[in-house]
Design an enzyme around this catalytic site. Structure first.
Site, PDB file in Angstrom:
ATOM      1  N   GLU A  70       0.807  -1.217   0.000  1.00  0.00           N
ATOM      2  CA  GLU A  70       0.000   0.000   0.000  1.00  0.00           C
ATOM      3  C   GLU A  70       0.846   1.277   0.000  1.00  0.00           C
ATOM      4  O   GLU A  70       0.368   2.328   0.416  1.00  0.00           O
ATOM      5  CB  GLU A  70      -0.955  -0.010   1.189  1.00  0.00           C
ATOM      6  CG  GLU A  70      -2.041  -1.068   1.065  1.00  0.00           C
ATOM      7  CD  GLU A  70      -3.143  -0.877   2.076  1.00  0.00           C
ATOM      8  OE1 GLU A  70      -4.283  -0.663   1.645  1.00  0.00           O
ATOM      9  OE2 GLU A  70      -2.851  -0.939   3.288  1.00  0.00           O
ATOM     10  N   HIS A  89      -0.941   5.718   7.466  1.00  0.00           N
ATOM     11  CA  HIS A  89      -2.060   4.799   7.246  1.00  0.00           C
ATOM     12  C   HIS A  89      -1.991   3.698   8.301  1.00  0.00           C
ATOM     13  O   HIS A  89      -0.931   3.101   8.521  1.00  0.00           O
ATOM     14  CB  HIS A  89      -1.997   4.169   5.854  1.00  0.00           C
ATOM     15  CG  HIS A  89      -2.954   3.032   5.688  1.00  0.00           C
ATOM     16  ND1 HIS A  89      -4.321   3.199   5.767  1.00  0.00           N
ATOM     17  CD2 HIS A  89      -2.748   1.701   5.475  1.00  0.00           C
ATOM     18  CE1 HIS A  89      -4.906   2.030   5.590  1.00  0.00           C
ATOM     19  NE2 HIS A  89      -3.982   1.099   5.425  1.00  0.00           N
ATOM     20  N   HIS A  91      -4.750   0.928  11.045  1.00  0.00           N
ATOM     21  CA  HIS A  91      -5.984   0.139  11.111  1.00  0.00           C
ATOM     22  C   HIS A  91      -6.562   0.124  12.527  1.00  0.00           C
ATOM     23  O   HIS A  91      -6.982  -0.922  13.019  1.00  0.00           O
ATOM     24  CB  HIS A  91      -5.704  -1.289  10.650  1.00  0.00           C
ATOM     25  CG  HIS A  91      -4.846  -1.376   9.440  1.00  0.00           C
ATOM     26  ND1 HIS A  91      -3.487  -1.594   9.505  1.00  0.00           N
ATOM     27  CD2 HIS A  91      -5.137  -1.229   8.129  1.00  0.00           C
ATOM     28  CE1 HIS A  91      -2.980  -1.602   8.279  1.00  0.00           C
ATOM     29  NE2 HIS A  91      -3.965  -1.376   7.424  1.00  0.00           N
ATOM     30  N   HIS A 175     -11.469  -0.944   6.804  1.00  0.00           N
ATOM     31  CA  HIS A 175     -10.023  -1.050   6.638  1.00  0.00           C
ATOM     32  C   HIS A 175      -9.266  -0.263   7.705  1.00  0.00           C
ATOM     33  O   HIS A 175      -8.497  -0.822   8.471  1.00  0.00           O
ATOM     34  CB  HIS A 175      -9.660  -0.555   5.233  1.00  0.00           C
ATOM     35  CG  HIS A 175      -8.232  -0.773   4.850  1.00  0.00           C
ATOM     36  ND1 HIS A 175      -7.811  -0.755   3.538  1.00  0.00           N
ATOM     37  CD2 HIS A 175      -7.110  -0.988   5.587  1.00  0.00           C
ATOM     38  CE1 HIS A 175      -6.502  -0.955   3.484  1.00  0.00           C
ATOM     39  NE2 HIS A 175      -6.064  -1.106   4.726  1.00  0.00           N
TER      40      HIS A 175
END
Length: 262
Positions: A70, A89, A91, A175
């Site tokens: 990613e 990023h 989760h 996500h």
């Protein structure tokens, strides 16, 4: 500093084994640095960091270690917004539920989260898959990365390809989230306190549903409070950074061969 940033995200429970943070190269705005494909807690040395092209997410070194699938979240966001230097990023389990429930939005519930603003966009990757994409929820190519990056702008500015983000934070359905800013300290502040805010908001919602002492719903920050608290958040975002770094340095799990950044 990027090594310490990985540790801080892990220590605060924002990044698990799969979260990641990037920083634009201060000497070359066409490249950025991101750790290789390993848990943030275990990033410890310069050899753990890979330099990538902003233009397409490819590594400068063809023999570099395996990178995150990613990484296009980072390359496309940095490409879209030249004033942004750091992208995160992760989760967080506190935040993911707010990407799933259509009638409950993530809202600034207390002062440290005013930066969330009036609305928090929710990126639904299902709208962007084509027949060749595995439907695995991963933003693992340039097309999907660009689609996600577009959610940092409002529909009005999206049409003009604005080079500055309108939003600081984007949820990702089923996500996690992505956040950004001009530097590591501020981006981490946002990641940590967005998670904290989600916990506070969830607790407040639970109280309203308990039939207990609080009726009539949750009173979130007003529009003016969101703006003014967001300004305060921006100005004070660097304050927790040395504290968080020292916490990680006192923990034997975290190793940093480049030395302390504070």
């Amino acid at each position: 500093m990027l090594i310490a940033a990985n540790h801080v995200l892990d220590f605060n429970g924002v990044a698990d084994a799969f979260g990641h943070i990037s920083i634009r190269n201060p000497n070359n705005n066409a490249t950025f640095f991101l750790s290789k494909n390993q848990a943030p807690a275990l990033v410890s040395a310069a050899v753990d960091i890979i330099e990538y092209h902003v233009a397409n997410g490819s590594s400068l070194d063809p023999n570099a270690a395996a990178g995150y699938a990613e990484r296009f979240i980072h390359s496309e966001t940095l490409k879209r917004f030249p004033d942004v230097n750091c992208v995160i990023h992760a989760h967080s389990q506190a935040l993911v539920p707010y990407s799933l429930v259509h009638n409950v939005d993530l809202e600034p519930a207390y002062a440290v989260a005013g930066f969330l603003g009036e609305t928090v966009p929710n990126f639904d990757i299902e709208k962007y898959y084509n027949n060749s994409h595995p439907h695995d929820m991963l933003v693992n190519n340039n097309f999907l990365g660009a689609a996600l990056a577009s959610y940092f702008t409002t529909p009005a500015t999206n049409n003009t390809k604005s080079t500055s983000p309108d939003h600081t934070f984007v949820l990702m359905r089923g996500h996690g989230f992505t956040t950004l800013d001009v530097d590591i300290e501020t981006a981490i502040y946002r990641a940590v306190y967005a998670q904290s805010n989600a916990n506070v908001q969830s607790q407040a919602i639970a109280l309203t549903q308990s039939g207990g002492i609080f009726h009539g719903g949750v009173k979130y920050l007003s529009s003016r409070e969101r703006v003014d608290s967001g300004t305060f958040n921006q100005a004070s975002a660097g304050k927790p950074w040395p504290y968080w770094v020292k916490q990680t340095e006192a923990n034997p799990l975290y190793k940093n061969e480049l030395g302390s950044p504070v």
